[in-house]
Design an enzyme around this catalytic site. Structure first.
Site, PDB file in Angstrom:
ATOM      1  N   LYS A  40      17.888  76.574  26.703  1.00  0.00           N
ATOM      2  CA  LYS A  40      18.884  76.089  25.672  1.00  0.00           C
ATOM      3  C   LYS A  40      18.292  74.624  25.664  1.00  0.00           C
ATOM      4  O   LYS A  40      17.516  74.016  26.377  1.00  0.00           O
ATOM      5  CB  LYS A  40      20.161  75.952  26.336  1.00  0.00           C
ATOM      6  CG  LYS A  40      20.248  75.209  27.413  1.00  0.00           C
ATOM      7  CD  LYS A  40      21.887  75.228  28.135  1.00  0.00           C
ATOM      8  CE  LYS A  40      21.862  74.738  29.430  1.00  0.00           C
ATOM      9  NZ  LYS A  40      23.566  74.753  29.643  1.00  0.00           N
ATOM     10  N   ARG A 140      36.268  74.526  31.708  1.00  0.00           N
ATOM     11  CA  ARG A 140      35.771  74.703  30.558  1.00  0.00           C
ATOM     12  C   ARG A 140      36.239  76.023  29.898  1.00  0.00           C
ATOM     13  O   ARG A 140      37.380  76.283  30.082  1.00  0.00           O
ATOM     14  CB  ARG A 140      34.196  74.676  30.453  1.00  0.00           C
ATOM     15  CG  ARG A 140      33.404  73.091  31.105  1.00  0.00           C
ATOM     16  CD  ARG A 140      32.177  73.264  30.801  1.00  0.00           C
ATOM     17  NE  ARG A 140      31.257  74.304  31.281  1.00  0.00           N
ATOM     18  CZ  ARG A 140      30.107  74.322  31.460  1.00  0.00           C
ATOM     19  NH1 ARG A 140      29.177  73.009  30.917  1.00  0.00           N
ATOM     20  NH2 ARG A 140      29.071  75.388  31.955  1.00  0.00           N
ATOM     21  N   HIS A 170      30.385  80.154  36.445  1.00  0.00           N
ATOM     22  CA  HIS A 170      29.614  78.820  36.665  1.00  0.00           C
ATOM     23  C   HIS A 170      30.205  78.137  37.676  1.00  0.00           C
ATOM     24  O   HIS A 170      31.252  77.454  37.731  1.00  0.00           O
ATOM     25  CB  HIS A 170      29.582  78.016  35.443  1.00  0.00           C
ATOM     26  CG  HIS A 170      28.346  77.125  35.307  1.00  0.00           C
ATOM     27  ND1 HIS A 170      26.920  77.564  35.279  1.00  0.00           N
ATOM     28  CD2 HIS A 170      28.593  75.706  35.697  1.00  0.00           C
ATOM     29  CE1 HIS A 170      26.420  76.306  35.308  1.00  0.00           C
ATOM     30  NE2 HIS A 170      27.195  75.412  35.602  1.00  0.00           N
ATOM     31  N   ARG A 223      20.924  82.928  36.414  1.00  0.00           N
ATOM     32  CA  ARG A 223      20.553  82.000  35.190  1.00  0.00           C
ATOM     33  C   ARG A 223      19.739  80.659  35.779  1.00  0.00           C
ATOM     34  O   ARG A 223      20.335  80.067  36.398  1.00  0.00           O
ATOM     35  CB  ARG A 223      21.692  81.581  34.599  1.00  0.00           C
ATOM     36  CG  ARG A 223      22.814  82.802  34.330  1.00  0.00           C
ATOM     37  CD  ARG A 223      23.961  82.139  33.512  1.00  0.00           C
ATOM     38  NE  ARG A 223      24.779  81.276  34.075  1.00  0.00           N
ATOM     39  CZ  ARG A 223      25.701  81.530  35.156  1.00  0.00           C
ATOM     40  NH1 ARG A 223      26.155  82.668  35.373  1.00  0.00           N
ATOM     41  NH2 ARG A 223      26.251  80.659  35.646  1.00  0.00           N
ATOM     42  N   TYR A 268      13.449  41.403  21.834  1.00  0.00           N
ATOM     43  CA  TYR A 268      14.728  41.140  21.124  1.00  0.00           C
ATOM     44  C   TYR A 268      15.538  39.952  22.177  1.00  0.00           C
ATOM     45  O   TYR A 268      15.779  40.651  23.413  1.00  0.00           O
ATOM     46  CB  TYR A 268      15.378  42.034  20.677  1.00  0.00           C
ATOM     47  CG  TYR A 268      14.751  42.596  19.534  1.00  0.00           C
ATOM     48  CD1 TYR A 268      14.719  41.849  18.127  1.00  0.00           C
ATOM     49  CD2 TYR A 268      13.986  43.802  19.549  1.00  0.00           C
ATOM     50  CE1 TYR A 268      14.118  42.511  16.943  1.00  0.00           C
ATOM     51  CE2 TYR A 268      13.649  44.306  18.209  1.00  0.00           C
ATOM     52  CZ  TYR A 268      13.532  43.733  17.210  1.00  0.00           C
ATOM     53  OH  TYR A 268      13.106  44.231  16.087  1.00  0.00           O
ATOM     54  N   CYS A 314      12.143  48.089  22.468  1.00  0.00           N
ATOM     55  CA  CYS A 314      12.549  48.172  21.095  1.00  0.00           C
ATOM     56  C   CYS A 314      12.617  49.674  20.547  1.00  0.00           C
ATOM     57  O   CYS A 314      12.521  50.588  21.406  1.00  0.00           O
ATOM     58  CB  CYS A 314      11.425  47.602  20.191  1.00  0.00           C
ATOM     59  SG  CYS A 314      11.093  45.886  20.941  1.00  0.00           S
ATOM     60  N   ASP A 316      10.799  51.183  18.734  1.00  0.00           N
ATOM     61  CA  ASP A 316       9.534  51.984  18.635  1.00  0.00           C
ATOM     62  C   ASP A 316       8.675  51.360  19.555  1.00  0.00           C
ATOM     63  O   ASP A 316       7.245  52.087  19.704  1.00  0.00           O
ATOM     64  CB  ASP A 316       8.899  51.807  17.200  1.00  0.00           C
ATOM     65  CG  ASP A 316      10.038  52.045  16.109  1.00  0.00           C
ATOM     66  OD1 ASP A 316      10.297  53.297  16.319  1.00  0.00           O
ATOM     67  OD2 ASP A 316      10.124  51.296  15.286  1.00  0.00           O
TER      68      ASP A 316
END
Length: 373
Positions: A40, A140, A170, A223, A268, A314, A316
């Site tokens: 997943k 859940r 679970h 799992r 920054y 930043c 990027d």
């Protein structure tokens, strides 16, 4: 988001490591117990299709995904193994589940009633396979009492459009040293199983942590999730029962190297000021790639040197303090090994006060994934 192939930042995925992690666990399993690979969230950020292929090579006999679209992706890629969606899906999408032979989780009677009516109205000729989710302590989705669970099973067995294929729960604390709550959940699940008039094809309770640290005799399938990618499910809490091989490296290059005088601000907000003449390198990765602003103060590896990220991350780019001048194009390792040193994904998680699951999953889609082995 477009994949940024034309910059040096890469996530390098070692598929052989995934295969070996799966094989090592399969070899430990009792005869008759299967391993479903959890792929997943795009294979925990590693790439769903490629990790699924690697898992099958290691002996995985099926897959677990989070939603219907992830299951369809595997089917369209040619995988014919059983696929379980670990969630309930919208009622109006159930014909897709049947068409792609996907097994779906059911967690309450209301959804079950609607699903049966919807599929009956459409006259399907192949029943929808269901795994009954039992909530033994996660809070859940899932049935919480044997009475309600048995009622749901009876409903399914009397329906021509539904098929009871599995039952599972679970464990929420399988990765902790204190197994008190784990034992309580186990006891509750056994009570559920004992109440059933009969048992389905699949019974499964073991996630990665349970498989690694608990001798769990219940069920015939596990799992296998985060451990498949070489990551310890417990973080630091428990030692691995056998070596796990991390599958992901995050690498880039220096694209700018310059010496700044004492007293110069970096990034920054000027959150870092050079205390003397310092060599500063710039690397093309930032918070838009999932390398979060909290990573300021962490270190990357440049030719075996731990180089601190200085100034704010930043969108990027990041800037690092170098011990001396390096050539532009010098390799930078953000996660992985470099000249005998290593930055682990766990270390990244520790720095930003989270878990390595999250670190892997938030690595952005614009980072290309390159597959080796």
């Amino acid at each position: 988001m477009v994949v940024a192939w034309h910059r040096p930042t890469r996530a390098v995925i070692h598929t052989k490591a995934i295969t070996e992690n799966v094989k090592n666990e399969v070899d430990r399993l009792p005869k008759g117990k299967e391993l479903f690979a959890v792929v997943k969230a795009n294979g925990y950020g590693h790439g769903a299709i490629q990790t699924a292929e690697a898992a099958v090579a290691g002996g995985a006999s099926g897959f677990c995904v989070s939603n219907l679209d992830e299951g369809i992706e595997l089917r369209e890629a040619g995988f014919t193994q059983p696929i379980l969606v670990l969630n309930m899906v919208p009622i109006d999408a159930l014909t897709l589940a049947v068409a792609h032979d996907l097994s779906i989780t059911v967690g309450n009677q209301e959804w079950l009633n609607e699903a049966a009516e919807f599929l009956s109205d459409r006259g399907i000729n192949h029943p929808l396979s269901l795994h009954l989710k039992v909530d033994t302590g996660m809070g859940r989705i899932g049935f919480t009492t044997p009475k309600d669970a048995v009622s749901a099973v009876t409903f399914i067995q009397h329906s021509s459009v539904l098929h009871w294929e599995g039952i599972y729960t679970h464990f929420s604390t399988a990765d902790q040293a204190d197994d008190t709550y784990w034992k309580l959940q186990q006891k509750r699940f056994i009570e559920m199983i004992d109440a059933m008039p009969e048992l389905p094809r699949y019974i499964h309770v073991s996630n990665s942590a349970t498989a690694l640290w608990h001798d769990e005799p219940i069920g015939n399938m596990i799992r296998f999730g985060v451990a498949m990618y070489g990551l310890n499910p417990s973080g630091h809490a428990l030692a691995e029962t056998y070596p796990l091989q991390p599958a992901l490296e995050l690498v880039s290059e220096l694209i700018q190297v310059k010496q700044l005088a004492k007293g110069e601000g970096i990034g920054y907000g000027k959150t870092y000021t050079t205390s003397e003449a310092e060599w500063i390198g710039t690397i093309p990765i930032g918070y838009a790639d999932g390398w979060l602003r909290k990573m300021q103060g962490f270190s990357v590896l440049v030719e075996g040197n731990f180089c601190e990220i200085v100034g704010r991350v930043c969108m990027d780019q990041i800037m690092v303090r170098l011990p001396h001048e390096f050539s532009i194009g010098t390799k930078v390792t953000l996660i992985g090994k470099n000249h005998g040193q290593e930055v682990t994904m766990q270390a990244v998680a520790d720095h930003i006060d989270t878990i390595h699951y999250e670190v892997a999953c938030v690595l952005g889609t614009r980072i290309p994934r390159e597959y080796q082995d």
